[in-house]
Write a protein that holds these residues in place. Structure first.
Motif, mmCIF file in Angstrom:
data_model
loop_
_atom_site.group_PDB
_atom_site.id
_atom_site.type_symbol
_atom_site.label_atom_id
_atom_site.label_comp_id
_atom_site.label_asym_id
_atom_site.label_seq_id
_atom_site.Cartn_x
_atom_site.Cartn_y
_atom_site.Cartn_z
ATOM 1 N N SER A 98 0.711 -1.219 0.250
ATOM 2 C CA SER A 98 0.041 0.141 0.061
ATOM 3 C C SER A 98 0.835 1.165 -0.027
ATOM 4 O O SER A 98 0.513 2.452 -0.562
ATOM 5 N N ALA A 99 2.115 1.169 0.510
ATOM 6 C CA ALA A 99 3.110 2.314 0.499
ATOM 7 C C ALA A 99 3.626 2.632 -0.881
ATOM 8 O O ALA A 99 3.467 3.686 -1.257
ATOM 9 N N LEU A 100 3.832 1.486 -1.384
ATOM 10 C CA LEU A 100 4.149 1.822 -2.854
ATOM 11 C C LEU A 100 3.170 2.245 -3.844
ATOM 12 O O LEU A 100 3.326 3.016 -4.670
ATOM 13 N N LYS A 101 1.898 1.573 -3.622
ATOM 14 C CA LYS A 101 0.755 2.120 -4.400
ATOM 15 C C LYS A 101 0.540 3.613 -4.173
ATOM 16 O O LYS A 101 0.331 4.404 -4.975
ATOM 17 N N LEU A 102 0.695 4.174 -2.772
ATOM 18 C CA LEU A 102 0.448 5.577 -2.480
ATOM 19 C C LEU A 102 1.744 6.425 -3.246
ATOM 20 O O LEU A 102 1.362 7.526 -3.579
ATOM 21 N N ALA A 103 2.781 5.902 -3.146
ATOM 22 C CA ALA A 103 4.018 6.508 -3.620
ATOM 23 C C ALA A 103 3.713 6.951 -5.402
ATOM 24 O O ALA A 103 3.956 7.893 -5.786
ATOM 25 N N VAL A 104 3.054 5.743 -5.945
ATOM 26 C CA VAL A 104 2.938 6.101 -7.226
ATOM 27 C C VAL A 104 1.892 7.078 -7.550
ATOM 28 O O VAL A 104 1.926 7.980 -8.242
ATOM 29 N N GLU A 105 0.739 6.764 -6.841
ATOM 30 C CA GLU A 105 -0.325 7.839 -6.908
ATOM 31 C C GLU A 105 -0.053 9.457 -6.538
ATOM 32 O O GLU A 105 -0.398 10.200 -6.981
ATOM 33 N N ILE A 106 0.893 9.546 -5.448
ATOM 34 C CA ILE A 106 1.207 10.861 -5.300
ATOM 35 C C ILE A 106 1.924 11.372 -6.387
ATOM 36 O O ILE A 106 1.951 12.671 -6.562
ATOM 37 N N GLU A 107 2.743 10.838 -6.820
ATOM 38 C CA GLU A 107 3.580 11.137 -7.949
ATOM 39 C C GLU A 107 2.908 11.463 -8.932
ATOM 40 O O GLU A 107 2.853 12.576 -9.784
ATOM 41 N N GLU A 108 1.723 10.517 -9.529
ATOM 42 C CA GLU A 108 0.969 11.056 -10.552
ATOM 43 C C GLU A 108 0.069 12.257 -10.526
ATOM 44 O O GLU A 108 -0.169 13.023 -11.203
ATOM 45 N N ARG A 109 -0.441 12.342 -9.144
ATOM 46 C CA ARG A 109 -1.284 13.657 -8.518
ATOM 47 C C ARG A 109 -0.388 14.725 -8.697
ATOM 48 O O ARG A 109 -0.987 15.692 -9.200
ATOM 49 N N THR A 110 0.818 14.630 -8.280
ATOM 50 C CA THR A 110 1.543 15.953 -8.406
ATOM 51 C C THR A 110 1.857 16.171 -9.712
ATOM 52 O O THR A 110 1.818 17.370 -9.943
ATOM 53 N N ALA A 111 2.126 15.314 -10.559
ATOM 54 C CA ALA A 111 2.676 15.646 -12.031
ATOM 55 C C ALA A 111 1.239 16.282 -12.528
ATOM 56 O O ALA A 111 1.447 16.974 -13.379
ATOM 57 N N GLY A 112 0.191 15.736 -12.050
ATOM 58 C CA GLY A 112 -1.133 16.357 -12.776
ATOM 59 C C GLY A 112 -1.211 17.930 -12.288
ATOM 60 O O GLY A 112 -1.680 18.507 -13.454
#
Length: 149
Positions: A86-100
């Motif tokens: 779940s930590a890795l999943k959040l890392a991907v998501e936070i980078e995608e959101r910030t990229a957005g």
């Protein structure tokens, strides 16, 4: 945090990107405690990159006379982060959101500001790709980083 509406101008777009950087920094505090060894080192490095971008944005907005949004005391996570997966999943998501947020800033910026926004978008996209690889998620790349799925 995901961009909801188009920012009114460069200062607003950068302020929204700053808010995303705040959230990313906070999230990496949660992410890092669930990782070990190389992944924890990568999380520390990612957090440091977001802190550097935050600091530069605060100075840029302040120097331009624009309003600098305040950081929040905490942020709501999209799901419980209780283990490495779940930590890795959040890392991907936070980078995608910030990229957005950085992608949303691009049409509102020019010159050096636009180059900084593009560099930030690229940095987030590269980190998201690395996190996908670490998490063994496929595909590890996306066609248009920062674009809502």
């Amino acid at each position: 945090m995901t961009p909801r509406t188009a920012p009114a101008g460069p200062a607003q777009a950068l302020a929204e990107a700053l808010a995303a950087e705040y959230a990313a920094i906070w999230a990496y505090g949660v992410i890092g405690v669930h990782l070990t060894e190389a992944a924890r080192t990568a999380a520390r490095s990612a957090e440091a990159a977001h802190r550097a971008r935050r600091d530069a944005l605060i100075l840029q907005l302040n120097d331009s006379g624009a309003a600098v949004p305040a950081d929040r005391a905490g942020y709501a996570l999209p799901y419980p982060v209780t283990d490495k997966a779940s930590a890795l999943k959040l890392a991907v998501e936070i980078e995608e959101r910030t990229a957005g947020h950085w992608r949303a800033a691009l049409p509102h910026t020019t010159g050096a500001e636009r180059n900084k926004a593009l560099a930030a978008l690229t940095d987030c996209a590269v980190r998201a790709t690395r996190w996908r690889r670490t998490a063994k998620v496929t595909p590890i790349t996306v066609p248009f980083p920062g674009r809502p799925a």
